[in-house]
Design a protein around this motif. Structure first.
Motif, short mmCIF file in Angstrom:
data_model
loop_
_atom_site.label_atom_id
_atom_site.label_comp_id
_atom_site.label_asym_id
_atom_site.label_seq_id
_atom_site.Cartn_x
_atom_site.Cartn_y
_atom_site.Cartn_z
N LYS A 217 0.82 -1.21 0.00
CA LYS A 217 0.00 0.00 0.00
C LYS A 217 0.85 1.26 0.00
O LYS A 217 0.36 2.35 -0.30
CB LYS A 217 -0.91 0.02 1.23
CG LYS A 217 -1.79 -1.22 1.37
CD LYS A 217 -2.75 -1.39 0.21
CE LYS A 217 -3.64 -2.63 0.41
NZ LYS A 217 -4.53 -2.87 -0.77
N THR A 218 2.10 1.13 0.35
CA THR A 218 3.02 2.27 0.41
C THR A 218 4.31 1.91 -0.32
O THR A 218 4.60 0.72 -0.54
CB THR A 218 3.35 2.62 1.87
OG1 THR A 218 4.11 1.54 2.45
CG2 THR A 218 2.08 2.86 2.69
N PRO A 219 5.10 2.93 -0.70
CA PRO A 219 6.39 2.64 -1.35
C PRO A 219 7.29 1.74 -0.50
O PRO A 219 7.96 0.85 -1.03
CB PRO A 219 7.00 4.02 -1.54
CG PRO A 219 5.83 4.93 -1.68
CD PRO A 219 4.80 4.38 -0.73
N ALA A 220 7.31 1.96 0.81
CA ALA A 220 8.14 1.12 1.69
C ALA A 220 7.70 -0.33 1.63
O ALA A 220 8.53 -1.25 1.58
CB ALA A 220 8.08 1.64 3.12
N GLU A 221 6.39 -0.56 1.63
CA GLU A 221 5.88 -1.93 1.55
C GLU A 221 6.19 -2.54 0.19
O GLU A 221 6.49 -3.74 0.08
CB GLU A 221 4.37 -1.93 1.80
CG GLU A 221 3.98 -1.59 3.23
CD GLU A 221 2.48 -1.55 3.43
OE1 GLU A 221 1.74 -1.72 2.42
OE2 GLU A 221 2.03 -1.36 4.58
N TYR A 222 6.14 -1.73 -0.86
CA TYR A 222 6.46 -2.23 -2.20
C TYR A 222 7.93 -2.63 -2.29
O TYR A 222 8.27 -3.68 -2.86
CB TYR A 222 6.16 -1.16 -3.25
CG TYR A 222 6.64 -1.51 -4.64
CD1 TYR A 222 5.89 -2.35 -5.46
CD2 TYR A 222 7.86 -1.03 -5.11
CE1 TYR A 222 6.34 -2.70 -6.73
CE2 TYR A 222 8.32 -1.37 -6.38
CZ TYR A 222 7.56 -2.21 -7.18
OH TYR A 222 8.02 -2.55 -8.43
N ILE A 223 8.81 -1.81 -1.71
CA ILE A 223 10.24 -2.12 -1.72
C ILE A 223 10.50 -3.42 -0.98
O ILE A 223 11.24 -4.29 -1.45
CB ILE A 223 11.05 -0.96 -1.10
CG1 ILE A 223 10.94 0.29 -1.98
CG2 ILE A 223 12.51 -1.35 -0.92
CD1 ILE A 223 11.50 1.55 -1.35
N ARG A 224 9.87 -3.57 0.18
CA ARG A 224 10.04 -4.80 0.96
C ARG A 224 9.52 -6.01 0.18
O ARG A 224 10.17 -7.06 0.14
CB ARG A 224 9.30 -4.68 2.29
CG ARG A 224 9.49 -5.89 3.23
CD ARG A 224 8.72 -5.66 4.53
NE ARG A 224 9.20 -4.48 5.20
CZ ARG A 224 10.25 -4.47 6.02
NH1 ARG A 224 10.91 -5.59 6.26
NH2 ARG A 224 10.63 -3.35 6.60
N GLU A 225 8.38 -5.85 -0.46
CA GLU A 225 7.80 -6.94 -1.24
C GLU A 225 8.70 -7.31 -2.41
O GLU A 225 8.87 -8.49 -2.74
CB GLU A 225 6.43 -6.51 -1.76
CG GLU A 225 5.69 -7.58 -2.56
CD GLU A 225 4.34 -7.07 -3.05
OE1 GLU A 225 3.31 -7.57 -2.57
OE2 GLU A 225 4.34 -6.15 -3.91
N SER A 226 9.34 -6.31 -3.02
CA SER A 226 10.24 -6.57 -4.14
C SER A 226 11.47 -7.36 -3.72
O SER A 226 12.03 -8.11 -4.51
CB SER A 226 10.68 -5.24 -4.78
OG SER A 226 9.56 -4.53 -5.29
N ILE A 227 11.88 -7.18 -2.45
CA ILE A 227 13.04 -7.91 -1.94
C ILE A 227 12.66 -9.34 -1.56
O ILE A 227 13.37 -10.30 -1.90
CB ILE A 227 13.63 -7.18 -0.71
CG1 ILE A 227 14.18 -5.81 -1.11
CG2 ILE A 227 14.73 -8.03 -0.06
CD1 ILE A 227 14.59 -4.94 0.06
#
Length: 272
Positions: A217-227
């Motif tokens: 839902k947020t850029p931080a969550e997207y970055i974590r999901e991408s990792i």
């Protein structure tokens, strides 16, 4: 010292040196099976080694620091790239690199699917050899002449401050995970993975797009999901994914500590 004493000193030193050499040789040979993962020498690994030699890969690449030094050292390549990427690369290297842009291009080895699988099995076996940290500064697949990828002497998390951003940047440039082996932080400089310049802005747009099916839902969550789950969203481009699977290794969720992932996210969030 008399001649007799000198002769005796020489004989004793020669004997001790020879004994030490023989002892170290015996010790090394006794540990070969353990150090080289001899029990993991499957027929596929042996076949991959034969293909490696048949195609003279060592003329350009290096393993354990030995080889041509024209192309990157591949000692840890399976841990840096992963099987899906290496499979697609070996099928057609020209999809990933341009001779005009990168000034060199690996020739197509014209290997079949089984041969490619065997070569990757061999390289994976090599990557798990206990090489005692050799080579001390392995050539990673990042190209230090490309802006945003020059790593110099990799920093360690222990050598930087306790600030999460500094910790994350050190981890980004260390091996493993060697994020900078695939990602630049300079706009327009795409390597094996897309540039991370402007990552936060791009993440915001991706989350808002109908093509995104992930849970962030947020850029931080997207970055974590991408990792942790790199195939949750596939960045457009044939060199980044195939068969609905990202070429980015999916083992970081288990190989990295939760705190390390937190630090990486904190650093990558600074790439607005």
């Amino acid at each position: 010292m008399t001649k007799r004493q000198g002769r005796l000193f020489f004989i004793i030193c020669t004997f001790l040196t020879a004994a030490a050499f023989i002892g170290m040789t015996i010790h090394s040979h006794s540990r070969f099976a353990e150090l080289t993962n001899e029990d993991k020498l499957t027929p596929a690994v042996i076949s991959g080694k034969d293909i490696w030699h048949k195609n003279n890969c060592i003329n350009c690449h290096t393993l354990l620091g030995e080889g041509g030094y024209y192309a990157p050292d591949l000692t840890k390549i399976t841990q840096q790239r992963g099987t899906p990427y290496l499979t697609a690369f070996l099928k057609d290297p020209s999809q990933f690199y341009s001779e005009e842009k990168h000034r060199r291009l690996m020739p197509n080895p014209n290997l079949g699917d089984t041969e490619i699988s065997d070569v990757i099995a061999f390289l994976d076996w090599v990557s798990h050899i206990d090489n005692q940290g050799w080579p001390p500064r392995p050539i990673i697949v990042s190209g230090t002449t490309i802006p945003g990828t020059d790593v110099g002497q990799p920093a360690t998390q222990a050598s930087v401050s306790s600030d999460p951003v500094a910790q994350g940047e050190a981890l980004f440039r260390s091996s493993p995970p060697a994020c900078n082996a695939c990602h630049s932080v300079v706009p327009g400089t795409n390597l094996a993975g897309p540039t991370l310049a402007g990552l936060v802005t791009r993440a915001t747009a991706i989350i808002a797009s109908p093509e995104y099916k992930g849970e962030a839902k947020t850029p931080a969550e997207y970055i974590r999901e991408s990792i942790t789950h790199p195939s949750a969203y596939l960045v457009p481009g044939a060199m980044y994914s195939a068969n609905n699977q990202s070429f980015m290794p999916d083992n970081f969720i288990t190989d990295l500590e939760p705190g390390q992932i937190d630090s990486l996210v904190a650093y990558l969030e600074t790439l607005k």
